[in-house]
Design a protein around this motif. Structure first.
Motif, short mmCIF file in Angstrom:
data_model
loop_
_atom_site.label_atom_id
_atom_site.label_comp_id
_atom_site.label_asym_id
_atom_site.label_seq_id
_atom_site.Cartn_x
_atom_site.Cartn_y
_atom_site.Cartn_z
N SER A 60 0.75 -1.24 -0.17
CA SER A 60 -0.03 0.02 0.11
C SER A 60 0.82 1.27 -0.04
N ARG A 61 2.21 1.22 0.20
CA ARG A 61 3.14 2.38 0.16
C ARG A 61 3.29 2.87 -1.35
N PHE A 62 3.05 1.74 -2.19
CA PHE A 62 3.20 2.11 -3.73
C PHE A 62 2.08 2.02 -4.39
N VAL A 63 0.86 1.37 -4.04
CA VAL A 63 -0.33 1.44 -4.77
C VAL A 63 -1.55 1.59 -3.82
N ASP A 64 -2.78 1.93 -4.49
CA ASP A 64 -4.01 2.19 -3.63
C ASP A 64 -4.59 0.81 -3.32
N LEU A 65 -4.58 0.19 -2.20
CA LEU A 65 -5.15 -1.01 -1.63
C LEU A 65 -6.48 -0.96 -0.97
N SER A 66 -7.24 0.21 -0.94
CA SER A 66 -8.18 0.47 -0.27
C SER A 66 -9.52 -0.11 -1.12
N GLY A 67 -10.62 -0.53 -0.58
CA GLY A 67 -11.76 -0.77 -0.72
C GLY A 67 -11.76 -2.48 -1.17
N PRO A 68 -13.02 -2.89 -1.17
CA PRO A 68 -13.17 -4.40 -1.23
C PRO A 68 -12.79 -5.00 -2.52
N GLU A 69 -12.54 -4.34 -3.86
CA GLU A 69 -11.89 -4.94 -4.91
C GLU A 69 -10.30 -4.98 -4.76
N ALA A 70 -9.71 -4.27 -3.81
CA ALA A 70 -8.19 -4.46 -3.39
C ALA A 70 -8.02 -5.87 -2.76
N ARG A 71 -9.11 -6.01 -1.82
CA ARG A 71 -8.95 -7.57 -1.31
C ARG A 71 -9.20 -8.72 -2.06
N ALA A 72 -9.98 -8.33 -3.21
CA ALA A 72 -10.27 -9.40 -4.28
C ALA A 72 -9.01 -9.64 -5.20
N VAL A 73 -8.36 -8.69 -5.38
CA VAL A 73 -7.22 -8.58 -6.19
C VAL A 73 -6.07 -9.33 -5.47
N LEU A 74 -5.84 -9.05 -3.97
CA LEU A 74 -4.95 -9.83 -3.08
C LEU A 74 -5.13 -11.12 -2.91
N LEU A 75 -6.52 -11.58 -2.95
CA LEU A 75 -6.80 -13.00 -2.79
C LEU A 75 -6.53 -13.65 -4.18
N GLY A 76 -6.71 -13.16 -5.03
CA GLY A 76 -6.32 -13.53 -6.43
C GLY A 76 -5.01 -13.85 -6.57
N VAL A 77 -4.06 -12.95 -5.96
CA VAL A 77 -2.40 -13.05 -6.15
C VAL A 77 -1.99 -14.15 -5.26
N ILE A 78 -2.83 -14.37 -4.02
CA ILE A 78 -2.37 -15.29 -3.17
C ILE A 78 -2.65 -16.73 -3.88
N GLY A 79 -3.78 -16.82 -4.55
CA GLY A 79 -4.27 -18.07 -5.09
C GLY A 79 -3.26 -18.13 -6.17
N ALA A 80 -2.58 -17.51 -6.81
CA ALA A 80 -1.50 -17.57 -7.63
C ALA A 80 -0.36 -18.23 -7.11
N ALA A 81 -0.12 -17.53 -6.01
CA ALA A 81 1.04 -17.82 -5.18
C ALA A 81 1.20 -19.37 -4.99
N ASP A 82 -0.17 -19.63 -4.47
CA ASP A 82 -0.21 -21.07 -4.09
C ASP A 82 -0.28 -22.01 -5.28
#
Length: 186
Positions: free
Chosen positions: A134-156
């Motif tokens: 969040s220091r580098f990009v805006d990660l506020s709002g529910p869509e940010a959570r969805a993006v981060l969950l997608g990233v974690i799925g890809a990481a897995d």
């Protein structure tokens, strides 16, 4: 032996059992025998076999989170740098845990406790990634959570592919970094 030291000894012994004999051999009684303690000690620490498996999984996961936090504190000065650190830490954790990490996850998949545990882990990763990025990009709002969950799925997925030998460490790390950067810049 102090409680935390005993717990660590039991977790290391349990890891060795899984590595040598698979998850089917891992019972609280067998763990007690291999660790040279009484059965009540293993039950006191873990309660159930599922509790032991969750503790093992968390033990591996905690190492990854600590490594990522340390690297982020020391080296993350750009979005690309933070992404590279998070990607490498995730993949390296799964690779360093070895095949037993996947076996533990598979054994846990059949338990009721695992759904809640996985959700707790995901929530922790979402928060870790949100704080780191969040220091580098805006990660506020529910869509940010969805993006981060997608990233974690890809990481897995990429980490498991590397652990299974279907991807190299470099391929998994680079792929995850590209996915994260693309998702965060959209």
């Amino acid at each position: 032996m102090p409680r935390e030291q005993r717990r660590l000894q039991l977790l290391e012994t349990a890891s060795a059992i899984v590595r040598s004999h698979g998850t089917d051999a891992l019972t609280l009684a067998y763990l007690a025998e291999q660790a040279g303690v009484t059965k009540p000690i293993t039950y006191e620490h873990f309660g159930t076999r599922a509790g032991l498996l969750i503790a093992l999984y968390r033990h591996y996961d905690d190492r990854q989170v600590q490594a990522a936090k340390l690297a982020l504190e020391v080296s993350a000065t750009t979005l690309d740098g933070a992404v590279a650190i998070l990607s490498a830490a995730y993949v390296d954790c799964v690779l360093s845990a070895g095949p037993e990490f996947g076996a533990i996850a598979a054994a846990l998949s059949a338990t009721e406790e695992m759904d809640e545990f996985r959700q707790t882990l995901r929530d922790g990763y979402v928060e870790l990634y949100r704080q780191a990025l969040s220091r580098f990009v805006d990660l506020s709002g529910p869509e940010a959570r969805a993006v981060l969950l997608g990233v974690i799925g890809a990481a897995d997925a990429l980490s498991q592919a590397a652990a299974a030998g279907r991807l190299s460490r470099a391929e998994a790390t680079e792929g995850l970094s590209r996915i994260m950067t693309g998702a965060l810049s959209a």
